[in-house]
Design an enzyme around this catalytic site. Structure first.
Site, PDB file in Angstrom:
ATOM      1  N   SER A 172       0.656  -1.011  -0.036  1.00  0.00           N
ATOM      2  CA  SER A 172       0.113  -0.028  -0.077  1.00  0.00           C
ATOM      3  C   SER A 172       0.905   1.170  -0.121  1.00  0.00           C
ATOM      4  O   SER A 172       0.271   2.186  -0.386  1.00  0.00           O
ATOM      5  CB  SER A 172      -0.918   0.091   1.338  1.00  0.00           C
ATOM      6  OG  SER A 172      -0.097   0.125   2.425  1.00  0.00           O
ATOM      7  N   GLU A 315       1.111  -6.487   8.944  1.00  0.00           N
ATOM      8  CA  GLU A 315       2.336  -6.377   9.890  1.00  0.00           C
ATOM      9  C   GLU A 315       2.246  -7.186  11.110  1.00  0.00           C
ATOM     10  O   GLU A 315       3.280  -7.361  11.838  1.00  0.00           O
ATOM     11  CB  GLU A 315       2.748  -4.735  10.052  1.00  0.00           C
ATOM     12  CG  GLU A 315       1.571  -4.307  10.859  1.00  0.00           C
ATOM     13  CD  GLU A 315       1.285  -2.774  10.529  1.00  0.00           C
ATOM     14  OE1 GLU A 315       1.465  -1.976  11.403  1.00  0.00           O
ATOM     15  OE2 GLU A 315       0.783  -2.413   9.093  1.00  0.00           O
ATOM     16  N   HIS A 342       8.424  -7.753   2.533  1.00  0.00           N
ATOM     17  CA  HIS A 342       8.813  -6.901   3.785  1.00  0.00           C
ATOM     18  C   HIS A 342      10.309  -6.933   4.145  1.00  0.00           C
ATOM     19  O   HIS A 342      11.047  -7.291   2.957  1.00  0.00           O
ATOM     20  CB  HIS A 342       7.731  -6.990   4.991  1.00  0.00           C
ATOM     21  CG  HIS A 342       6.442  -6.751   4.801  1.00  0.00           C
ATOM     22  ND1 HIS A 342       5.440  -6.611   5.812  1.00  0.00           N
ATOM     23  CD2 HIS A 342       5.832  -6.313   3.640  1.00  0.00           C
ATOM     24  CE1 HIS A 342       4.340  -6.062   5.388  1.00  0.00           C
ATOM     25  NE2 HIS A 342       4.487  -5.746   4.020  1.00  0.00           N
TER      26      HIS A 342
END
Length: 426
Positions: A172, A315, A342
């Site tokens: 995002s 997350e 990530h």
């Protein structure tokens, strides 16, 4: 991802074991997501402003340094950081470290400069995706060389802007990066997403809400489209909320120890993804209460397994996966293929490290499946990823002999996390 089979582990940290129910109240540092967005908006605003209770961590000091290199003045000497926009002129070098927000949010600002801005970061960072942002900047009229770190942005003092199509299914942050500086572009920016569903939508909601606080007109009425009108970015002071994602290991400590833990100053209304912990922990059998003192979680006698789609809150997956490895029933965590991009490939890393400690875990393309198993001690590797360290200490609170490699990587968003964690466990 770093080779999980490497033999040498330097100074692994003995994760403290909870010998009984943990009863505590904790005060968390500020939100990294809010702090770094506030800093970017302050740097492109029409006057000075203050970011109050800013998080002081590696990610945020890297952001402050990056914006200073571009010409803003960011005074980080106190608890409240004072930002004065400056002339975005001259050549500069930006160190992204391991901060995705720096690597993705600063290049659109660099496009407004009149210099050559060179971006680089830690070796791990060179594997993280940023090409969609760089391609979008080219389409908006910015000269960019490179597809990943290291790359260079050459500014001419203004950006034409306009409509751009990106595939933000990997992060995002690709959308937020273009929106944050978009009001300063000549025609603003109209961002269209074309691809699989955008993950972590609460982070885009956070960006849009903060832009509106600065007087920026944002049209997000249509799905997969965000349009920022050109115009000034009003200088606004921000008070930073506690980092709710950093609450995950602490609330998990209550869950695994059967104790009660309160996180102070938990907001009643927030755009932070970490607020989803309330529902997740309740589903696992915890008692959850949001009151005037903060968020209080009391752990159950036995943790329940869960079937969760974590697409919007990826997350949280490492800490939640650690809890699932300790649960009495099977769990399935879905919708999180994007967390492979990530700080490390978190799905592979979690499957490897939880499995190394005895967990019965199956890695799927978009998630993890975990079944009850007896866990044991051993080294839990973190791959320079702060969220992996969170998972390691949660397991270590319930299992003897867990050694967490490079626990200092938590300084990315929480300075002296290890000290705070050890203090809770005596």
């Amino acid at each position: 991802m770093t080779d999980p089979a490497r033999a040498v582990v330097e100074d692994p940290w003995p994760a403290p074991r909870a010998r009984g129910p943990v009863e505590a109240t904790v005060t968390l540092p500020g939100s990294k997501s809010l702090t770094n967005r506030a800093l970017v908006l302050a740097a492109v605003a029409d006057g000075p402003s203050v970011v109050r209770r800013a998080l002081r961590s590696r990610d945020t000091t890297l952001m402050a340094a990056a914006l200073t290199a571009l010409g803003a003045s960011v005074d980080t000497s106190g608890e409240d950081w004072r930002v004065t926009p400056g002339d975005l002129a001259g050549d500069a070098a930006v160190d992204c470290g391991l901060a995705g927000t720096v690597m993705r949010f600063v290049p659109p600002v660099a496009g407004l400069s009149s210099g050559t801005i060179a971006f680089d970061g830690d070796p791990h960072m060179r594997q993280r995706p940023v090409g969609e942002v760089l391609g979008a900047l080219r389409a908006l009229g910015i000269d960019v060389t490179g597809e990943a770190l290291p790359f260079t942005v050459r500014g001419t003092g203004s950006v034409p802007g306009g409509t751009v199509v990106v595939d933000a299914s990997a992060s995002s942050q690709f959308i937020s990066a273009l929106l944050l500086a978009g009001a300063r572009y000549d025609r603003g920016v109209d961002v269209r997403h074309d691809g699989k569903p955008v993950p972590s939508l609460p982070h885009i909601d956070m960006t849009v809400a903060m832009l509106r606080e600065h007087g920026v007109e944002v049209d997000d009425a249509d799905a997969n489209r965000w349009a920022v009108a050109p115009g000034p970015v009003r200088a606004v002071d921000h008070l930073i909320e506690p980092d709710l994602s950093n609450a995950a290991p602490f609330l998990a400590l209550a869950a695994v120890s059967g104790g009660t833990l309160t996180v102070r100053d938990w907001p009643r209304h927030t755009t932070q993804a970490g607020d989803a912990l309330r529902g997740i922990l309740a589903a696992m059998g915890c008692a959850v209460d949001l009151g005037d003192a903060g968020l209080t979680v009391t752990g159950p006698d036995r943790l329940q397994g869960v079937d969760l789609d974590l697409h919007d809150v990826g997350e949280l997956a490492p800490a939640v996966a650690a809890l699932c490895a300790l649960a009495d029933g099977p769990s399935h965590l879905r919708g999180i293929a994007h967390i492979r991009g990530h700080e490390t490939d978190r799905l592979a890393a979690l499957a490897t490290e939880l499995g190394r400690l005895g967990a019965d875990v199956t890695e799927h393309p978009d998630g993890l499946e975990l079944r009850p198993a007896a866990l044991h001690g051993g080294v839990f590797r973190t791959y320079a990823d702060h969220r992996m360290a969170h998972a390691g200490v949660v397991v270590g609170a319930a299992v003897d002999g867990v050694l967490v490699e490079d626990v200092a990587t938590t300084a990315k968003t929480f300075p002296d996390f290890a000290g705070a964690w050890a203090a809770l466990l005596g």
